[in-house]
Write a protein that holds these residues in place. Structure first.
Motif, short mmCIF file in Angstrom:
data_model
loop_
_atom_site.label_atom_id
_atom_site.label_comp_id
_atom_site.label_asym_id
_atom_site.label_seq_id
_atom_site.Cartn_x
_atom_site.Cartn_y
_atom_site.Cartn_z
N ASP A 10 0.82 -1.22 0.00
CA ASP A 10 0.00 0.00 0.00
C ASP A 10 0.85 1.26 0.00
O ASP A 10 0.49 2.26 -0.64
N TYR A 11 1.98 1.24 0.72
CA TYR A 11 2.86 2.41 0.71
C TYR A 11 3.38 2.68 -0.70
O TYR A 11 3.52 3.83 -1.11
N ARG A 12 3.65 1.60 -1.43
CA ARG A 12 4.18 1.77 -2.79
C ARG A 12 3.10 2.24 -3.77
O ARG A 12 3.43 2.73 -4.85
N ARG A 13 1.84 2.08 -3.39
CA ARG A 13 0.75 2.39 -4.32
C ARG A 13 -0.04 3.63 -3.89
O ARG A 13 -1.19 3.80 -4.29
N ILE A 14 0.56 4.50 -3.11
CA ILE A 14 -0.04 5.81 -2.86
C ILE A 14 0.06 6.64 -4.13
O ILE A 14 1.11 6.70 -4.77
N ARG A 15 -1.05 7.24 -4.53
CA ARG A 15 -1.02 8.12 -5.70
C ARG A 15 -1.91 9.34 -5.44
O ARG A 15 -2.67 9.37 -4.48
N PHE A 16 -1.77 10.33 -6.30
CA PHE A 16 -2.49 11.59 -6.17
C PHE A 16 -3.29 11.84 -7.44
O PHE A 16 -2.85 11.52 -8.54
N ALA A 17 -4.44 12.44 -7.29
CA ALA A 17 -5.25 12.83 -8.44
C ALA A 17 -6.32 13.80 -7.97
O ALA A 17 -6.61 13.91 -6.78
N PHE A 18 -6.90 14.51 -8.92
CA PHE A 18 -8.10 15.30 -8.62
C PHE A 18 -8.98 15.30 -9.86
O PHE A 18 -8.51 14.98 -10.97
N SER A 19 -10.25 15.61 -9.69
CA SER A 19 -11.15 15.56 -10.84
C SER A 19 -12.25 16.60 -10.69
O SER A 19 -12.67 16.91 -9.57
N THR A 76 -12.89 6.80 -9.62
CA THR A 76 -11.45 7.02 -9.56
C THR A 76 -10.95 7.62 -10.87
O THR A 76 -11.19 7.04 -11.94
N PRO A 77 -10.26 8.76 -10.83
CA PRO A 77 -9.72 9.34 -12.08
C PRO A 77 -8.72 8.39 -12.74
O PRO A 77 -7.96 7.70 -12.06
N ALA A 78 -8.75 8.36 -14.06
CA ALA A 78 -7.84 7.47 -14.79
C ALA A 78 -6.39 7.95 -14.69
O ALA A 78 -5.46 7.14 -14.74
N GLY A 79 -6.18 9.25 -14.56
CA GLY A 79 -4.84 9.81 -14.44
C GLY A 79 -4.78 10.82 -13.31
O GLY A 79 -5.69 10.90 -12.49
N ARG A 80 -3.70 11.61 -13.28
CA ARG A 80 -3.57 12.58 -12.20
C ARG A 80 -4.68 13.62 -12.23
O ARG A 80 -5.11 14.10 -11.19
N THR A 81 -5.14 13.96 -13.42
CA THR A 81 -6.29 14.83 -13.55
C THR A 81 -7.08 14.38 -14.76
O THR A 81 -6.61 13.54 -15.54
N THR A 82 -8.27 14.92 -14.92
CA THR A 82 -9.15 14.47 -15.99
C THR A 82 -10.09 15.61 -16.38
O THR A 82 -10.04 16.69 -15.77
N ILE A 84 -14.15 17.03 -17.25
CA ILE A 84 -15.51 16.77 -16.78
C ILE A 84 -16.19 15.77 -17.71
O ILE A 84 -16.98 14.92 -17.25
N GLU A 85 -15.90 15.82 -19.01
CA GLU A 85 -16.54 14.90 -19.95
C GLU A 85 -16.16 13.45 -19.65
O GLU A 85 -17.05 12.58 -19.57
N SER A 86 -14.87 13.19 -19.45
CA SER A 86 -14.46 11.81 -19.18
C SER A 86 -14.92 11.36 -17.80
O SER A 86 -15.25 10.19 -17.59
N SER A 87 -14.96 12.29 -16.84
CA SER A 87 -15.45 11.95 -15.50
C SER A 87 -16.92 11.54 -15.54
O SER A 87 -17.32 10.56 -14.92
N LEU A 88 -17.72 12.30 -16.26
CA LEU A 88 -19.15 11.98 -16.35
C LEU A 88 -19.37 10.69 -17.14
O LEU A 88 -20.32 9.95 -16.86
N GLU A 89 -18.51 10.40 -18.10
CA GLU A 89 -18.59 9.12 -18.80
C GLU A 89 -18.34 7.96 -17.83
O GLU A 89 -19.00 6.91 -17.91
N GLN A 90 -17.40 8.16 -16.89
CA GLN A 90 -17.16 7.12 -15.88
C GLN A 90 -18.37 6.94 -14.99
O GLN A 90 -18.74 5.81 -14.64
N VAL A 91 -18.99 8.05 -14.58
CA VAL A 91 -20.20 7.95 -13.76
C VAL A 91 -21.28 7.18 -14.52
O VAL A 91 -21.91 6.26 -13.98
N ALA A 92 -21.47 7.53 -15.77
CA ALA A 92 -22.52 6.89 -16.58
C ALA A 92 -22.26 5.41 -16.79
O ALA A 92 -23.20 4.63 -17.00
N ALA A 93 -20.99 5.00 -16.74
CA ALA A 93 -20.63 3.60 -16.99
C ALA A 93 -20.75 2.73 -15.75
O ALA A 93 -20.49 1.52 -15.82
N ALA A 94 -21.14 3.28 -14.62
CA ALA A 94 -21.28 2.48 -13.39
C ALA A 94 -22.29 1.36 -13.61
O ALA A 94 -23.33 1.54 -14.25
N LEU A 213 -3.75 3.77 -1.87
CA LEU A 213 -4.61 4.86 -1.41
C LEU A 213 -4.48 6.03 -2.37
O LEU A 213 -3.37 6.45 -2.71
N LEU A 214 -5.61 6.55 -2.80
CA LEU A 214 -5.65 7.72 -3.66
C LEU A 214 -5.88 8.96 -2.80
O LEU A 214 -6.87 9.03 -2.08
#
Length: 330
Positions: A10-19, A76-82, A84-94, A213-214
């Protein structure tokens, strides 16, 4: 208090992002709380008159002032940032079964369902649960409409603040490891051995199990932190550094003495560079064009007041010790 149990993986898999969708959802809670005298008061003072045509009853039934927020609303964002269009596509794909389960949990959540209008919210939830696929189309449409009205006009300024925070947190992690990172992240967050503790209204312990952890800086989550332990990646949303100046139209209304020496714009640039920022971020904060801003930055750098470092494709400006001394003296 909730505890997140780390493994070495888990320590090795800490990452940062915002959306943008995370900010959109968090801002709905700020809107519901309606604390006009609080930090986001300037935003609240302008946003309500832009919301005609937005189904606020639906959105504020999904994002309550306190308690549970459905995880499908903040993928979860696909990259460090994203975008609104791709974020809403992720929501719609739930998946519809996940959406139905989370809406049912929200409908029964004791804390989230506090407050007036419970009967109307219950009826709305029954309607959404009757056809989760149709509900998702409706939810995504209203989130997009709300984004354009309430958050998009301020996104360049918010984006600059979040980018600056990420640069700072990565420096903290590189300089002092996870101990330093979590010590300065938020007053409610502390690292004790292999347990990350977060002060919340509920008790619990979650095993990260190598998922990592993101860490998500989020302007509208202030003053709280939000925790999700859902698959595929647990997340912790926290307030970024420098949030107090987010709604300032300029770093200060009074003319600082330093402005008489180096000019008002250059004094404002120095005041903003408490955290490293790129030209794009500074331009958004100051409402200046990039060419105009670059003239000032080159002069300040030539005088030894600013210096630069590269972060990926971006060049970040920050104050030198001389710049700190000039600002402190002013």
């Amino acid at each position: 208090m909730i505890e997140l149990a780390f493994t070495p993986e888990d320590y090795r898999r800490i990452r940062f992002a915002f959306s943008p969708v995370a900010e959109t959802v968090a801002s709905l809670r700020t809107l519901s709380l309606d604390q006009s005298g609080g930090l986001h008061g300037p935003w609240l003072a302008t946003v309500r008159r832009r919301l005609d045509g937005v189904d606020l009853e639906l959105l504020t039934s999904l994002v309550r002032p306190t308690g549970y927020v459905p995880d499908f609303l903040v993928p979860t964002p696909a990259g460090r940032t994203t975008t609104i269009e791709s974020s809403l596509e992720q929501v719609a794909a739930a998946a519809t079964d996940v959406v139905a389960a989370e809406l049912a949990h929200l409908a029964q959540h004791r804390v989230a369902q506090q407050g007036p209008g419970r009967a109307r919210r219950a009826a709305l939830m029954r309607d959404l649960l009757a056809d989760p696929e149709r509900a998702m189309t409706r939810i995504v449409s209203e989130l997009e409409r709300y984004w354009h009205a309430a958050v998009a006009p301020h996104w360049p300024r918010v984006h600059a603040l979040l980018q600056a925070d990420l640069a700072h947190r990565l420096d903290e992690l590189a300089t002092g490891g996870v101990t330093r990172l979590f010590r300065t992240l938020h007053p409610s967050v502390a690292m004790r051995g292999d347990l990350l503790t977060i002060v919340k209204y509920y008790e619990g312990r979650a095993q990260l199990r190598g998922r990592g952890l993101l860490l998500v800086p989020c302007a509208f989550v202030w003053p709280d932190v939000q925790v999700s332990t859902a698959d595929p990646l647990p997340s912790l949303k926290y307030s970024p550094r420098g949030l107090g100046r987010l709604w300032e139209s300029a770093p200060g209304t009074a003319e600082p003495p330093l402005a008489a020496v180096i000019g008002r714009t250059r004094a404002m640039i120095l005041a903003l560079l408490e955290l490293p920022m790129s030209t794009t971020q500074l331009a958004a904060q100051l409402d200046l064009s990039a060419p105009t801003l670059n003239v000032h930055l080159r002069s300040l750098r030539a005088a030894g007041i600013l210096t630069t470092r590269r972060d990926g494709r971006a060049v970040l400006y920050h104050r030198t010790p001389l710049g700190d001394q000039l600002l402190a003296g002013s």
